[in-house]
Design a protein around this motif. Structure first.
Motif, PDB file in Angstrom:
ATOM      1  N   LEU A  13      -5.350  -2.590   3.990  1.00  0.00           N
ATOM      2  CA  LEU A  13      -5.933  -1.784   2.923  1.00  0.00           C
ATOM      3  C   LEU A  13      -5.603  -2.310   1.529  1.00  0.00           C
ATOM      4  O   LEU A  13      -6.155  -1.838   0.540  1.00  0.00           O
ATOM      5  N   GLU A  14      -4.710  -3.281   1.449  1.00  0.00           N
ATOM      6  CA  GLU A  14      -4.246  -3.723   0.134  1.00  0.00           C
ATOM      7  C   GLU A  14      -5.334  -4.412  -0.676  1.00  0.00           C
ATOM      8  O   GLU A  14      -5.356  -4.312  -1.907  1.00  0.00           O
ATOM      9  N   LEU A  29      -7.968   4.563   5.681  1.00  0.00           N
ATOM     10  CA  LEU A  29      -6.744   4.873   6.414  1.00  0.00           C
ATOM     11  C   LEU A  29      -6.938   6.112   7.289  1.00  0.00           C
ATOM     12  O   LEU A  29      -6.535   6.124   8.460  1.00  0.00           O
ATOM     13  N   ASN A  33       1.632  -0.038  12.564  1.00  0.00           N
ATOM     14  CA  ASN A  33       1.331   0.780  11.387  1.00  0.00           C
ATOM     15  C   ASN A  33       1.300  -0.080  10.129  1.00  0.00           C
ATOM     16  O   ASN A  33       0.410   0.051   9.282  1.00  0.00           O
ATOM     17  N   MET A  34       2.286  -0.964  10.008  1.00  0.00           N
ATOM     18  CA  MET A  34       2.355  -1.828   8.829  1.00  0.00           C
ATOM     19  C   MET A  34       1.099  -2.688   8.701  1.00  0.00           C
ATOM     20  O   MET A  34       0.575  -2.875   7.605  1.00  0.00           O
ATOM     21  N   PHE A  44       1.302   4.137  -2.919  1.00  0.00           N
ATOM     22  CA  PHE A  44       1.046   5.543  -2.564  1.00  0.00           C
ATOM     23  C   PHE A  44       2.202   6.410  -3.051  1.00  0.00           C
ATOM     24  O   PHE A  44       2.006   7.440  -3.697  1.00  0.00           O
ATOM     25  N   PHE A 100      -1.656  -0.718   7.201  1.00  0.00           N
ATOM     26  CA  PHE A 100      -1.480  -0.538   5.759  1.00  0.00           C
ATOM     27  C   PHE A 100      -1.819  -1.814   5.001  1.00  0.00           C
ATOM     28  O   PHE A 100      -2.454  -1.777   3.942  1.00  0.00           O
ATOM     29  N   SER A 123      -9.700   3.159  -0.111  1.00  0.00           N
ATOM     30  CA  SER A 123      -8.637   2.706   0.802  1.00  0.00           C
ATOM     31  C   SER A 123      -8.108   3.871   1.622  1.00  0.00           C
ATOM     32  O   SER A 123      -7.880   3.741   2.826  1.00  0.00           O
ATOM     33  N   TYR A 124      -7.922   4.991   0.961  1.00  0.00           N
ATOM     34  CA  TYR A 124      -7.337   6.141   1.645  1.00  0.00           C
ATOM     35  C   TYR A 124      -8.260   6.656   2.744  1.00  0.00           C
ATOM     36  O   TYR A 124      -7.812   6.975   3.847  1.00  0.00           O
ATOM     37  N   LEU A 172       5.948   6.977   3.940  1.00  0.00           N
ATOM     38  CA  LEU A 172       4.550   7.386   4.048  1.00  0.00           C
ATOM     39  C   LEU A 172       4.251   7.980   5.407  1.00  0.00           C
ATOM     40  O   LEU A 172       3.868   9.121   5.513  1.00  0.00           O
ATOM     41  N   PHE A 231       0.829  -1.202   0.000  1.00  0.00           N
ATOM     42  CA  PHE A 231       0.000   0.000   0.000  1.00  0.00           C
ATOM     43  C   PHE A 231       0.865   1.254   0.000  1.00  0.00           C
ATOM     44  O   PHE A 231       0.590   2.225  -0.704  1.00  0.00           O
ATOM     45  N   VAL A 232       1.945   1.224   0.776  1.00  0.00           N
ATOM     46  CA  VAL A 232       2.837   2.381   0.888  1.00  0.00           C
ATOM     47  C   VAL A 232       3.573   2.612  -0.429  1.00  0.00           C
ATOM     48  O   VAL A 232       3.673   3.732  -0.926  1.00  0.00           O
TER      49      VAL A 232
END
Length: 239
Positions: free
Chosen positions: A206-207, A42, A199-200, A29, A203, A38-39, A235, A25-26
């Motif tokens: 969201l993939e 987040l 955090n990971m 981005f 993310f 997705s955003y 990110l 995802f990162v």
């Protein structure tokens, strides 16, 4: 008394930092591929995370150690509320909820606040230093990728911090001057690595939406292992 905590955090989280940069995802981005659904999910997750960090930091604002890195101008809750209103509309509170990864993240913040509040330093450092470090670049990517013309990027705007570079220098100096011993510094570095991991996981959740929107072939192409000399920016990870 100097703990050199800023240096220890920077050196001690390099591997986690690199791993966070390489989450699909990162990487998408950073290459300008941002899928709006997705955003906005987040943004909703970040709202719950920052609300908890800021609630706990406020609770401990007179703590002998935490008080020295308590900077209200860093707070992101209100800016995230603006963005949620932009993406979900005025009734956004009825539409958002933390994902499983965000729930676990929030629970961890509560736990450290209750049992070992010094570890909130790690949670704060991991989020806010990253925001200050890459915020303007990320804002530009989001604006271009989602064709934003009238809002949706308040999260990246620190209106109460006129000089971000000077602020980061002051923040690091405050970290280095904290009256803590080596063992506490090591626990803070460990907690920062754990925060990177949380955090990971947010993310990674969201993939699925992103792949649905852009297709697996394009996703694989965008997330292929980086070549040497890449200059991609983080990110949301502290530098």
């Amino acid at each position: 008394m100097s703990s050199n905590l800023a240096t220890k955090l920077r050196e001690g989280t390099k591997k986690s930092h690199s791993m966070a940069e390489n989450v699909g995802f990162v990487k998408c981005f950073l290459k300008g591929v941002v899928e709006k659904e997705s955003y906005r999910k987040l943004v909703a997750n970040l709202y719950f995370v920052y609300s908890q960090i800021e609630e706990e930091m406020e609770k401990h604002k007179d703590h002998p150690i935490l008080s020295k890195i308590y900077f209200k101008e860093l707070n992101r809750k209100k800016s995230l509320e603006q963005d949620l209103s932009y993406y979900f509309g005025p009734n956004w509170r009825d539409q958002v909820a933390p994902s499983p990864a965000a729930q676990a993240y929030v629970q961890r913040i509560r736990e450290v606040s209750e049992n070992e509040p010094e570890l909130l330093i790690a949670q704060s450092y991991t989020r806010y230093l990253g925001d200050l470090s890459g915020g303007q670049i990320l804002k530009g990517i989001a604006v271009r990728a989602m064709n934003l013309t009238d809002g949706g990027t308040a999260f990246y705007e620190f209106k109460d911090i006129p000089d971000e570079k000077a602020f980061k220098n002051n923040y690091r100096q405050a970290l280095n001057e904290l009256p803590i011993d080596e063992a506490t510094a090591d626990r803070i570095v460990d907690e920062a690595n754990a925060a990177f991991g949380m955090n990971m996981k947010m993310f990674m959740e969201l993939e699925g939406n992103l792949i649905k929107a852009i297709g697996m072939m394009l996703f694989n192409s965008l997330t292929r292992k980086r070549t040497r000399g890449s200059t991609e920016t983080e990110l949301a990870t502290a530098e």
